[in-house]
Design a protein around this motif. Sequence first.
Motif, mmCIF file in Angstrom:
data_model
loop_
_atom_site.group_PDB
_atom_site.id
_atom_site.type_symbol
_atom_site.label_atom_id
_atom_site.label_comp_id
_atom_site.label_asym_id
_atom_site.label_seq_id
_atom_site.Cartn_x
_atom_site.Cartn_y
_atom_site.Cartn_z
ATOM 1 N N PHE A 178 0.671 -1.118 -0.043
ATOM 2 C CA PHE A 178 -0.061 0.146 0.609
ATOM 3 C C PHE A 178 0.950 1.650 -0.061
ATOM 4 C CE2 PHE A 178 -2.953 -3.003 2.651
ATOM 5 C CZ PHE A 178 -3.374 -3.538 1.270
ATOM 6 N N ILE A 179 0.481 2.249 -0.770
ATOM 7 C CA ILE A 179 1.439 3.589 -1.295
ATOM 8 C C ILE A 179 0.387 4.594 -0.948
ATOM 9 C CG2 ILE A 179 3.092 4.816 -2.580
ATOM 10 C CD1 ILE A 179 3.892 1.946 -3.809
ATOM 11 N N ALA A 180 0.868 5.497 -0.194
ATOM 12 C CA ALA A 180 0.778 6.978 -0.001
ATOM 13 C C ALA A 180 1.018 7.755 -0.682
ATOM 14 C CB ALA A 180 0.392 6.803 1.540
ATOM 15 N N SER A 181 0.758 8.738 -1.793
ATOM 16 C CA SER A 181 1.242 9.747 -2.417
ATOM 17 C C SER A 181 1.361 11.270 -1.998
ATOM 18 C CB SER A 181 0.512 10.374 -3.852
ATOM 19 O OG SER A 181 0.393 8.600 -3.885
ATOM 20 N N VAL A 182 2.583 11.378 -1.474
ATOM 21 C CA VAL A 182 2.851 11.784 -0.150
ATOM 22 C C VAL A 182 2.483 13.816 -1.445
ATOM 23 C CG1 VAL A 182 4.570 14.088 1.057
ATOM 24 C CG2 VAL A 182 4.321 10.505 1.390
ATOM 25 N N LYS A 183 3.628 13.449 -2.616
ATOM 26 C CA LYS A 183 3.307 14.470 -3.390
ATOM 27 C C LYS A 183 3.373 13.725 -4.684
ATOM 28 C CE LYS A 183 5.986 17.718 -1.153
ATOM 29 N NZ LYS A 183 7.649 18.560 -0.864
ATOM 30 N N SER A 184 2.537 13.989 -5.788
ATOM 31 C CA SER A 184 2.231 13.315 -7.438
ATOM 32 C C SER A 184 3.248 13.793 -8.332
ATOM 33 C CB SER A 184 0.752 13.378 -7.678
ATOM 34 O OG SER A 184 0.650 12.427 -5.780
ATOM 35 N N ILE A 185 3.334 13.644 -8.581
ATOM 36 C CA ILE A 185 4.276 14.413 -10.143
ATOM 37 C C ILE A 185 4.221 14.103 -11.837
ATOM 38 C CG2 ILE A 185 6.189 14.569 -11.571
ATOM 39 C CD1 ILE A 185 8.399 13.304 -9.680
ATOM 40 N N GLY A 186 3.121 15.482 -11.772
ATOM 41 C CA GLY A 186 2.219 14.995 -13.362
ATOM 42 C C GLY A 186 3.036 15.630 -14.365
ATOM 43 N N PHE A 187 2.744 14.184 -15.489
ATOM 44 C CA PHE A 187 2.783 14.030 -16.927
ATOM 45 C C PHE A 187 2.110 14.648 -17.644
ATOM 46 C CE2 PHE A 187 7.266 10.701 -17.098
ATOM 47 C CZ PHE A 187 7.287 11.683 -15.644
ATOM 48 N N ASP A 188 0.746 14.877 -16.632
ATOM 49 C CA ASP A 188 -0.552 15.134 -18.407
ATOM 50 C C ASP A 188 -0.136 15.847 -18.328
ATOM 51 O OD1 ASP A 188 -0.616 15.076 -15.065
ATOM 52 O OD2 ASP A 188 -2.156 16.646 -15.457
ATOM 53 N N GLY A 189 -0.420 17.794 -17.791
ATOM 54 C CA GLY A 189 0.497 18.336 -17.688
ATOM 55 C C GLY A 189 -1.734 19.806 -17.381
ATOM 56 N N LEU A 190 -1.983 19.280 -16.272
ATOM 57 C CA LEU A 190 -3.777 19.726 -16.468
ATOM 58 C C LEU A 190 -3.628 21.087 -15.452
ATOM 59 C CD1 LEU A 190 -6.720 19.121 -16.526
ATOM 60 C CD2 LEU A 190 -6.421 17.823 -14.471
ATOM 61 N N LEU A 191 -2.780 20.644 -14.252
ATOM 62 C CA LEU A 191 -2.295 21.769 -13.796
ATOM 63 C C LEU A 191 -2.076 22.844 -14.254
ATOM 64 C CD1 LEU A 191 -4.011 21.238 -10.983
ATOM 65 C CD2 LEU A 191 -1.598 21.629 -9.986
ATOM 66 N N ASN A 192 -0.962 23.165 -15.008
ATOM 67 C CA ASN A 192 -0.706 23.827 -16.146
ATOM 68 C C ASN A 192 -2.041 24.760 -16.591
ATOM 69 O OD1 ASN A 192 1.649 23.266 -15.748
ATOM 70 N ND2 ASN A 192 2.092 21.718 -17.100
ATOM 71 N N TYR A 193 -2.928 24.269 -16.551
ATOM 72 C CA TYR A 193 -4.155 25.633 -17.752
ATOM 73 C C TYR A 193 -4.869 26.291 -16.820
ATOM 74 C CZ TYR A 193 -3.206 22.242 -22.085
ATOM 75 O OH TYR A 193 -2.897 21.690 -23.113
ATOM 76 N N ALA A 217 -2.022 6.989 6.229
ATOM 77 C CA ALA A 217 -1.358 6.233 5.858
ATOM 78 C C ALA A 217 -0.981 5.737 7.088
ATOM 79 C CB ALA A 217 -0.082 7.080 5.652
ATOM 80 N N LYS A 218 -0.959 6.079 8.481
ATOM 81 C CA LYS A 218 -0.677 5.374 9.913
ATOM 82 C C LYS A 218 1.106 5.144 9.106
ATOM 83 C CE LYS A 218 -4.976 5.404 12.151
ATOM 84 N NZ LYS A 218 -4.613 6.468 12.645
ATOM 85 N N ASP A 219 0.665 4.083 9.818
ATOM 86 C CA ASP A 219 2.133 3.247 9.870
ATOM 87 C C ASP A 219 2.080 1.555 9.025
ATOM 88 O OD1 ASP A 219 0.959 1.683 11.657
ATOM 89 O OD2 ASP A 219 2.225 1.406 13.238
ATOM 90 N N ASP A 220 1.498 1.942 8.347
ATOM 91 C CA ASP A 220 1.352 0.338 7.664
ATOM 92 C C ASP A 220 1.468 0.957 6.197
ATOM 93 O OD1 ASP A 220 -1.049 1.576 7.550
ATOM 94 O OD2 ASP A 220 -1.954 -0.226 8.746
ATOM 95 N N MET A 221 1.592 1.992 5.552
ATOM 96 C CA MET A 221 1.628 2.113 3.903
ATOM 97 C C MET A 221 2.755 2.818 3.754
ATOM 98 S SD MET A 221 -2.063 4.254 2.997
ATOM 99 C CE MET A 221 -3.876 2.827 3.972
ATOM 100 N N VAL A 222 3.415 2.845 2.697
ATOM 101 C CA VAL A 222 4.929 3.143 2.579
ATOM 102 C C VAL A 222 4.297 4.592 1.713
ATOM 103 C CG1 VAL A 222 6.429 2.884 0.339
ATOM 104 C CG2 VAL A 222 5.708 1.065 1.549
ATOM 105 N N ARG A 223 5.112 5.680 2.502
ATOM 106 C CA ARG A 223 5.235 7.412 1.574
ATOM 107 C C ARG A 223 5.994 7.395 1.288
ATOM 108 N NH1 ARG A 223 3.131 10.158 7.103
ATOM 109 N NH2 ARG A 223 2.513 8.729 8.156
ATOM 110 N N GLY A 224 5.595 7.882 -0.570
ATOM 111 C CA GLY A 224 6.978 8.451 -1.530
ATOM 112 C C GLY A 224 6.160 9.487 -2.325
ATOM 113 N N TYR A 225 7.195 9.485 -3.872
ATOM 114 C CA TYR A 225 5.839 10.439 -4.324
ATOM 115 C C TYR A 225 5.731 9.854 -5.237
ATOM 116 C CZ TYR A 225 10.160 13.222 -2.311
ATOM 117 O OH TYR A 225 10.583 13.638 -1.877
#
Length: 290
Positions: free
Chosen positions: A131-146, A189-197
Amino acid sequence: MEKYFAPSELIINEDGSCFHLHLKPEFLADRVILVGDPARVNTVAAHFEEKECDVSSREFHTITGTYKGKRITVQSHGIGCDNIDIVMTELDTLANIDYTTRTEKAEHRTLTCVRIGTCGGLQPFTPTGTFIASVKSIGFDGLLNYYANREKVCDLQLEEAFKQHMQWNPIKGAPYVSVADPELIEQIAKDDMVRGYTISCGGFYGPQGRKIRVPLADPNQNEKVESFEYEGMKVCNFEMESSALAGLASHLGHRAMTCCMVIANRYAQEMNTEYKNTIDTLITKVLDRI
């Protein structure tokens, strides 16, 4: 002066529901669980003691009900950041725009949104079933740039470090880095999910480094991604929605995050096609913690 949203911009169906979701304002809970697969809405809602509504339109399926005394909306969004643009925007309109007057409400209503998804793991420490919790997400999609002022909800230093590491080709458009709500990460996430990008891709095949019949523009993309590290954290997974969700939620004043179960490990070239039998464990964790 109150801002008026014209019918061409805020599209409201004749029954008083929002255009794509077909959901009415009174059926939206403050807690929202988002899933990609419309069928998974039923899987989540099977845990509810009571159900208020069950609405389907295209890939958008909504059930609002009660779980252990908590009112929760489960909403499917389909695949891709373009669908997140629709879902997050329309959920916000249901919460913060008066559909009768077509004007913004005086008091802002904050939604708590947790996406439960599946993903491809990219590290040796993210085997299938993680189980992975997304702390920060890198968008390849470009959506937020609009959207204007997207730099206010993004980690610009991480963006630059990532582009330099990847030797980013500007023809792909600028990647952006959105940030999940830190308190919500701690809560879920507590202590049982991996946190990462997390990297949110604009497709499942080429954008995620899968070569089928068309050659890849950067055959070494995944190796570069796997070796990237910033402030002691690595890119743990590929998926297709978390960057838009975290970014739009921040812009709109909501709390949001994504947690995924790894069903394929790209590093080890492993795949679990029977993941639907085990993802209920992640679902119950989120239901208990949201």
